[in-house]
Design an enzyme around this catalytic site. Structure first.
Site, PDB file in Angstrom:
ATOM      1  N   GLY A 284       0.837  -1.203   0.000  1.00  0.00           N
ATOM      2  CA  GLY A 284       0.000   0.000   0.000  1.00  0.00           C
ATOM      3  C   GLY A 284       0.859   1.235   0.000  1.00  0.00           C
ATOM      4  O   GLY A 284       2.060   1.169   0.300  1.00  0.00           O
ATOM      5  N   GLU A 287      -1.068   6.373   2.787  1.00  0.00           N
ATOM      6  CA  GLU A 287      -0.625   7.295   3.827  1.00  0.00           C
ATOM      7  C   GLU A 287       0.885   7.520   3.889  1.00  0.00           C
ATOM      8  O   GLU A 287       1.332   8.617   4.229  1.00  0.00           O
ATOM      9  CB  GLU A 287      -1.118   6.786   5.190  1.00  0.00           C
ATOM     10  CG  GLU A 287      -2.624   6.839   5.306  1.00  0.00           C
ATOM     11  CD  GLU A 287      -3.120   5.903   6.390  1.00  0.00           C
ATOM     12  OE1 GLU A 287      -3.383   6.378   7.490  1.00  0.00           O
ATOM     13  OE2 GLU A 287      -3.214   4.689   6.131  1.00  0.00           O
TER      14      GLU A 287
END
Lengths: 336, 418
Positions: A284, A287
């Site tokens: 991922g 963030e």
């Protein structure tokens, strides 16, 4: 005087909810013209998850990603995908979509295996064809296999879900495996500081992010650039002023966020240390990009000025106060 | 990778054309025949006992269709992802500026504003607390229950005192970080429609299935009577993980039987929504003569504001990540989330890690300086690698790219040096 400096920031970030089950599900319907409907609970909030999930479905099914229609985040029709948070959707919903697509294609593979006389495990779906991995020339068309399924009364539907392996944290020691995988990054910032005004100009950012596998490199770069912009705001500008519980700067006239004017050249570098439990190796990136930006910038300012800073945001006022204090100290030393 | 693969390709967004040509419809672009506009009356004081709300005058204004208070919540009057501690409409106690007190639905935005202004609030102000340190002290005003402490998360590995005794260099500093606003381009918005005993809510959200559960709970419905459709969403950054407009719009649609749209102004978005937690971090790092980290001792004190939101998750994540991407044999972390009468804090991109990341990275540079190393060297001596254990004793087996990111950045810096 204008002084230049450089600084580093490193980070790690666990993908998914901390020490909790956080599954996601997906449904796939492969239509008889070779197009696909993908139903996912994953809310695309502008980060591009629907495109990435379409690419994952398309990769499994051997169709064009543009032919995957994604219906996302509608509780009337889509299974739960969990929150679009914790940088978890590519990894977790990505695995759910992969599983759903694999289930939807099983009837096709069985049909093609009969026709081609090879075990279905040896078949590859790519570019609207199904063929043995060792002989791409000996292929059958995907749409024809779907039509044959329909004639035989077989649907090409799939559902899938995925939950990353985690354990809870011990109350007293924190011991546990809170995340199935982690993303990592290093960022480097170069700044110029005006010692008269305290203004910091970020000249350059280099951001290398280990994302496991970039399903869509342009989307990853977009996340990196956006995160750097947000991290620059965190480093130098953004502060909600709250006095006696009242927000004093509740609007963009007095709450400053970076604009294109404030942004330097950002060099995004994608590092792919494949994650074996992720879809095609992906982890991922949502963030992580903003996390190392502020420390890289603050370390760069310290490198330029020879003064350390311990408080965000690093405003011109804080820089001028620190420089005045440093000069005062030097002055005293010279006087004695 | 061959061109017929779908992954590893920089494809444009599926919905990109609709977005750049303005055809994509965000929640505020939606409207329905007979649709009402909505507004929320909010507290302007941080801590008070709510004595009464006089709504009759507001109800009588032309164009006003409904004025709702806590009495009108048919189900559970509380929402929250981890702790359901946030009232949908305040019944007895105000805990922050911005707490919702009453709802209005009316034929026009003007009528909504007039009705909100016509509601009379009587309350008795209570002593308030605005700093987590003061909120933890004995005798502090309490927001609820017997303590303002929401969470104390501990990480213990090895023996930090021993590491300190053997350390060549010890660096200790205190770091502070501010409240931060998400500032998504699109403010919070919902449109709700009741059809018989079912309700549909179109909304700007990061978590439609969570919203469904909360709306069902608030209306006292079974979950399959509630449909939440995530409309095109103009950014979230964690700020659209909490309930904002969803339950309020649903309540008004439920009571009036008409479609109701509730959209925040930018100012209301600032006042009503969650923030990034401000932290005070006391960070002690110890290293040996070669620059290997031996131990860290960290105390994180976070102002979680008036409601829990994602606070426990944010502080747990901060504690777990406090070492940074480095191998540290001795770790002692205490992370506290404390209720105050400030705006509530919750999820925001990075989930509590940007705050500790700021601290551990400044610490690394100071350690390097004291040891005569440069910023690359100290990190290269300490980064996590496969086969190492994290602060929570998790064995990292594979896909640990921190070293590679460091090498790639250094190569880029070297290549592009003027």
């Amino acid at each position: 005087m204008k002084k230049r400096g450089w600084g580093l920031g490193c980070m790690w970030y666990g993908i998914g909810n901390t020490g909790l089950a956080n599954p996601s599900g997906a449904f796939i319907d492969l239509l008889n013209d070779g197009t696909v409907i993908l139903l996912t609970g994953c809310a695309d909030i502008g980060q591009g998850s629907s495109t990435v999930l379409a690419q994952i479905a398309a990769e499994v099914l051997g169709v064009e990603p543009g032919k995957v229609r994604v219906i996302a985040g509608d509780t009337g029709v889509t299974p739960e995908g969990g929150a679009t948070s914790a940088s978890r959707q590519t990894y977790i919903s990505g695995m759910a979509v992969k599983a759903a697509a694999q289930q939807a294609q099983q009837p096709l593979l069985r049909k093609a295996a009969q026709l081609l006389g090879v075990p279905k495990e040896e078949l590859v779906c790519r570019d609207y064809k199904i063929f043995p991995f060792f002989d791409p020339q000996r292929s059958v068309p995907l749409q024809e296999m779907i039509r044959q399924c329909r004639r035989a009364g077989e649907m090409t539907l799939g559902h899938g879900w995925f939950n990353p392996f985690t354990t809870g944290l011990d109350e007293e020691t924190g011991r546990g495996s809170p995340y199935a995988t982690y993303a990592y990054a290093t960022q480097w910032a170069e700044v110029e500081v005006d010692t008269e005004t305290g203004e910091v100009t970020v000249l350059r950012l280099i951001a290398a992010h280990d994302v496991g596998k970039a399903i869509n490199p342009m989307a990853v770069e977009g996340q990196i650039e956006g995160g750097c912009a947000m991290g620059l705001g965190y480093a130098l500008m953004e502060e909600l002023i709250v006095e006696d519980g009242v927000i004093l700067n509740a609007g963009f006239a007095h709450y400053l966020i970076p604009t294109m004017e404030d942004l330097p050249e950002i060099r995004a570098i994608i590092v792919e240390e494949a994650e074996e439990t992720g879809p095609f190796g992906a982890k991922g990136v949502g963030e992580p990009p903003l996390i190392p930006t502020a420390p890289a910038i603050i370390n760069a300012v310290s490198n330029a000025l020879g003064v350390r800073f311990f408080s965000l945001p690093l405003t011109p006022e804080k820089i001028l106060a620190a420089l005045a204090k440093k000069e005062g100290q030097q002055g005293r030393r010279e006087a004695t | 990778m061959s061109p017929d693969h779908a992954i590893g390709k920089s494809l444009p967004r599926l919905e990109g054309w609709e977005k750049v040509t303005g055809q994509c419809r965000f929640t505020d672009d939606l409207s329905m025949p007979g649709m009402l506009y909505a507004g929320v009356l909010r507290s302007t004081v941080p801590h008070a006992e709510l004595l009464a709300l006089e709504t009759e005058a507001a109800c009588r204004l032309p164009g006003v269709v409904a004025v709702l208070t806590a009495r009108d919540v048919p189900g559970h009057n509380a929402v929250g992802i981890i702790v359901r501690d946030e009232p949908v409409l305040v019944e007895d106690k105000i805990r922050r500026v911005g707490d919702p007190l009453a709802l209005v639905a009316a034929e026009s935005k003007k009528a909504v504003a007039e009705a909100l202004a016509a509601i009379k609030v009587s309350l008795r102000e209570l002593p308030a607390v605005f700093s987590p340190r003061e909120a933890m002290a004995p005798g502090a005003p309490l927001l609820r229950g017997k303590t303002n402490l929401l969470l104390h998360r501990k990480i213990r590995k090895g023996n930090v005192e021993e590491a300190l005794a053997r350390a060549h260099v010890v660096v200790e500093n205190t770091y502070t970080t501010p409240f931060v606003e998400h500032a998504a381009l699109e403010p919070e918005a919902s449109l709700a429609l009741r059809e018989g005993n079912s309700i549909t809510v179109w909304t700007s959200t990061q978590n439609p299935h969570f919203d469904r559960g909360e709306i069902a709970s608030v209306l006292g419905l079974e979950q399959n009577r509630v449909r939440v459709v995530q409309q095109a969403t103009g950014g979230g950054f964690g700020g659209k993980l909490d309930i904002s407009t969803q339950c309020h719009a649903a309540l008004l649609a439920w009571h009036t039987g008409r479609p109701v749209k509730l959209v925040y102004s930018r100012e209301e978005s600032f006042i009503a929504s969650g923030k990034r937690h401000p932290y005070t971090i006391k960070y002690l790092s110890a290293a040996n003569r070669e620059g290997k980290l031996l131990g860290i001792k960290v105390e994180i004190l976070a102002d979680t504001g008036a409601y829990a939101s994602y606070g426990p998750g944010v502080l747990t994540r901060a504690a777990v990540h406090a070492t940074g991407p480095y191998y540290v044999p001795h770790v002692h972390v205490d992370a506290y989330a404390v209720y105050t009468n400030n705006p509530y804090c919750g999820a925001m991109r990075g989930f509590g890690v940007p705050q500790v990341g700021f601290a551990h990275e400044i610490q690394m540079d100071i350690l390097a300086e004291k040891l005569g190393l440069d910023a690359w060297e100290i990190r290269s001596k300490n980064f996590l690698q496969p086969g190492m254990e994290t602060a929570t004793n998790q064995l990292l087996r594979q896909s640990v790219g921190i070293g590679e990111t460091l090498r790639r950045v250094k190569a880029e810096v070297t290549e592009t040096a003027i």
